[in-house]
Design a protein around this motif. Structure first.
Motif, short mmCIF file in Angstrom:
data_model
loop_
_atom_site.label_atom_id
_atom_site.label_comp_id
_atom_site.label_asym_id
_atom_site.label_seq_id
_atom_site.Cartn_x
_atom_site.Cartn_y
_atom_site.Cartn_z
N THR A 167 0.84 -1.21 0.00
CA THR A 167 0.00 0.00 0.00
C THR A 167 0.87 1.25 0.00
OG1 THR A 167 -1.64 -1.25 1.25
CG2 THR A 167 -1.89 1.14 1.22
N ASP A 170 -6.89 -0.93 -3.37
CA ASP A 170 -6.11 -1.63 -2.36
C ASP A 170 -6.82 -2.93 -1.98
OD1 ASP A 170 -3.84 -1.69 -0.73
OD2 ASP A 170 -4.87 -0.80 0.98
N GLU A 171 -6.06 -4.01 -1.94
CA GLU A 171 -6.59 -5.32 -1.57
C GLU A 171 -7.82 -5.66 -2.41
OE1 GLU A 171 -6.71 -5.93 2.63
OE2 GLU A 171 -4.73 -5.09 2.92
MG MG Z 1 -1.80 -2.74 2.59
#
Ligand code: MG
Ligand code: ATP
Length: 326
Positions: free
Chosen positions: A65, A142-143
């Motif tokens: 991230t 993200d993810e």
């Molecule tokens: Mg992360």
């Protein structure tokens, strides 16, 4: 920092009262640049500038991230952040109808004639992905493998043909949106075996360049621990070496990441204690932070971990300096 500016280390964002849903990442003093980070950054930027979405894949705490934000900041475009969520449907990504607007026209211009017209128009609100494609912003998803494959399907035509399919706007003649050429996308994902993640679709992965991240090199991890705690580099080195040793434990249930190094370094720095052999507080803090990384959580398992830790500290850390008064 202006509104919605975020340091490239911050991942939690609150929405701004101005209604601007974008982020403007900025380099933070705590962000560490090492040859390792620079090399990955350059590679990722080359792929993005060639029109290829970039995907950072790797275990927890490998800096995915942080790198995504750092790279997005280099692109100098507003950033849209989406966190993967298993409850997402495609409308959470692209938007949806938000009701209807009714227009009623009463025409009595010729007083003997009354003409009435009523029109119902559906209202549409863009969600982040659509706004991003319209404006040519940088998307950080993200993810993304926490969302289901069905929700993420909408990305296929965005990444391949540069077209966003908006079935909800078909009636208004806007069923397709041409993606702005400035649009760039950075994805991160956790390994499939992690709780709450879904298998990533081959078709989606095939449209990205995946950079597999592992734990950073020692120099990077030491400098991150120093930057985030203010501890001396030699002490950070000892902490990182202890954490790295626990990372190599066989059949680990969990693997300690740079977050464990940062936590121990911060605790010591705040208490004014040192990463030294014989410093009881340091021994105890290491054990508390690292105890959950054993192969078993039984009392016997903890004794084994504690012995291992004592041996490690004895081998790695310098002896505590006695104060002159002592
Ligand atoms: Mg992360
Ligand atoms: N270059 C860097 N400079 C300073 N801190 C960093 C750097 N890279 C990573 N970190 C720190 O290391 C920790 C882990 O990084 P990050 O959250 O980016 O990892 P992640 O791979 O996204 O983890 P997860 O899979 O758990 O989300 C964070 O505290 C982050 O601030």
């Amino acid at each position: 920092m202006g509104s919605n500016t975020v340091s490239t280390l911050v991942t939690a964002i609150k929405s701004e009262p101005s209604g601007d849903d974008h982020l403007y990442p900025e380099a933070s003093e705590e962000f560490v640049q090492t040859p390792y980070i620079r090399e990955i950054t350059e590679r990722a930027l080359a792929y993005l500038n060639a029109g290829c979405p970039v995907h950072f894949a790797g275990p927890a705490g490998t800096g995915k991230t942080t790198l995504a934000f750092h790279i997005a900041a280099q692109l100098r475009r507003p950033v849209m952040l989406i966190h993967g969520n298993h409850e997402f449907s495609s409308s959470d990504l692209i938007g949806k109808e938000s009701g209807y607007r009714k227009n009623r026209l009463v025409d009595n211009f010729i007083h003997s004639v009354l003409r009435e017209e009523e029109e119902l128009k559906s209202l549409w609100v863009d969600n982040r992905l659509t706004t991003c494609c319209r404006n040519g912003d940088t998307l950080i998803y993200d993810e993304f493998n926490r969302s289901t494959a069905e929700a993420n399907n909408v990305l296929l035509s965005i990444l391949e043909e540069g077209i966003l399919n908006l079935p909800g706007l078909r009636a208004m003649g806007e069923g397709y949106l041409e993606v702005n050429p400035n649009f760039k996308a950075i994805f991160t994902s956790n390994p499939q075996e992690y709780a709450g993640t879904h298998a990533t679709q081959d078709a989606l992965i095939d449209r990205m360049v995946t950079i597999k991240l592992d734990y950073p090199d020692r120099d990077t991890e030491v400098r991150v621990a120093v930057a985030k705690s203010g501890i001396a580099p030699e002490e950070a080195g000892c902490i990182v070496d202890i954490v790295a040793d626990f990372r190599r434990l066989k059949n680990n249930k969990r693997i300690p990441t740079v977050r464990a190094s940062i936590a121990i370094a911060r605790i010591l720095a705040l208490k004014g204690e040192h990463a030294c052999r014989g410093n009881a507080f340091f021994h105890r803090a290491c054990l508390d932070v690292l105890c959950m990384y054993g192969t078993e959580e039984s009392a016997a398992g903890q004794v084994t971990l504690s012995k291992r830790l004592e041996k490690l500290i004895a081998r790695i850390c310098p002896a505590e300096k006695k104060s002159p008064a002592a």
